[in-house]
Write a protein that holds these residues in place. Structure first.
Motif, short mmCIF file in Angstrom:
data_model
loop_
_atom_site.label_atom_id
_atom_site.label_comp_id
_atom_site.label_asym_id
_atom_site.label_seq_id
_atom_site.Cartn_x
_atom_site.Cartn_y
_atom_site.Cartn_z
N THR A 224 65.49 12.50 -68.44
CA THR A 224 65.83 13.82 -69.00
C THR A 224 65.63 13.88 -70.51
O THR A 224 65.55 14.98 -71.07
CB THR A 224 67.30 14.17 -68.69
N GLY A 225 65.57 12.70 -71.17
CA GLY A 225 65.45 12.68 -72.63
C GLY A 225 66.74 12.96 -73.35
O GLY A 225 66.75 13.13 -74.57
N GLN A 226 67.87 13.00 -72.61
CA GLN A 226 69.16 13.34 -73.21
C GLN A 226 69.95 12.08 -73.56
O GLN A 226 69.91 11.09 -72.83
CB GLN A 226 69.97 14.21 -72.25
N PRO A 227 70.71 12.12 -74.70
CA PRO A 227 71.57 10.99 -75.05
C PRO A 227 72.64 10.77 -74.00
O PRO A 227 73.10 11.71 -73.34
CB PRO A 227 72.20 11.43 -76.39
N ARG A 228 73.06 9.51 -73.85
CA ARG A 228 74.07 9.17 -72.84
C ARG A 228 75.45 8.93 -73.43
O ARG A 228 76.39 8.54 -72.74
CB ARG A 228 73.61 7.93 -72.06
N GLY A 229 75.60 9.14 -74.75
CA GLY A 229 76.92 9.09 -75.37
C GLY A 229 77.38 7.71 -75.81
O GLY A 229 78.56 7.53 -76.11
#
Length: 256
Positions: A208-213
């Motif tokens: 997704t290209g989203q950060p995982r925190g």
């Protein structure tokens, strides 16, 4: 009228009852078999899902072979270069290192999909050039990230090690409770004054290209990790206080 005796119909009733019982038994066996098959299929599907998740998310953590716990890097002509942007190309890396001598080989390690793992190796023609490259490039900024340049340590045969005690200092930090707004650049800005970092980056879901925190940071030694933890424990970014703990190294986790 002829009397119908009870015993004349009893055998027919008994045969019918036996037939019904047999039918019920067969139906029960089929139902049990169906339930068992459903349970097995569900278990298989869960295992497949777990395997797929591990494959999808395990790639964001680069497996590197820089200096490991208990290993002292010996001078050599091959250098480990870590903490690279994923977009860095071998040509650009070679150009930077060629300032200090003749580079005979330069490569960036990739995963099975051809994506950079964020580290690579540079080999010089002679030892003096390698020494100068480490002296001048280690912990300097290259394309926005602080380089980690060390002599390459060849991997030793894997051995079973004792489990790490919770909270025991290691060369790796886990940085959690990060805002999803926090980018790789933000993290590197946070680490700008922290020394002896081999690699640090925000964990990204590559699908997704989203950060995982969260993020991991690897250091050249335990003392450097302890100093960094003391510095980061009090930091707050985007309104969230970071949670910093000691963690296993990337190499240790890959052996589990």
């Amino acid at each position: 009228m002829q009397e119908v005796r009870e015993e004349s119909i009893a055998p027919a009733e008994s045969a019918e009852t036996t037939k019904n019982q047999s039918t019920l038994e067969h139906a029960a066996q089929r139902a049990s078999s169906t339930i068992s098959n459903i349970a097995q299929n569900a278990s298989s599907a869960a295992a497949s899902a777990t395997s797929a998740a591990t494959s999808a998310f395990g790639r964001d953590r680069p497996q590197r072979s820089g200096p490991e716990q208990g290993q002292e890097p010996q001078p050599g002509k091959v250098l480990y270069v870590g903490n690279l942007f994923f977009e860095v190309k071998p040509e650009g890396l070679e150009k930077e290192f060629a300032k200090y001598g003749t580079v005979t080989n330069c490569r960036i390690v990739q995963d099975g999909n051809g994506l950079s793992k964020g580290f690579g190796y540079v080999e010089f023609q002679d030892q003096q050039a390698a020494d100068q490259a480490i002296k001048n490039l280690d912990q300097t900024i290259f394309e926005g990230r602080r380089l980690a340049v060390q002599y390459h340590v060849r991997r030793q045969p894997r051995t079973m090690s004792q489990p790490q005690a919770p909270g025991q200092p290691t060369k790796t930090l886990f940085i959690g409770n990060m805002s999803f707004q926090m980018s790789d650049k933000d993290l590197n800005d946070l680490f700008r004054e922290i020394r002896n970092v081999l690699d640090v980056r925000v964990a990204i879901d590559r699908r997704t290209g989203q950060p995982r925190g969260f993020a991991h940071a690897d250091f050249i030694d335990v003392a450097s990790a302890e100093k960094a933890k003391a510095t980061l424990d009090s930091k707050e970014v985007y309104g969230r206080k970071l949670r910093v703990d000691f963690s296993q190294s990337a190499n240790s986790r890959s052996q589990m």
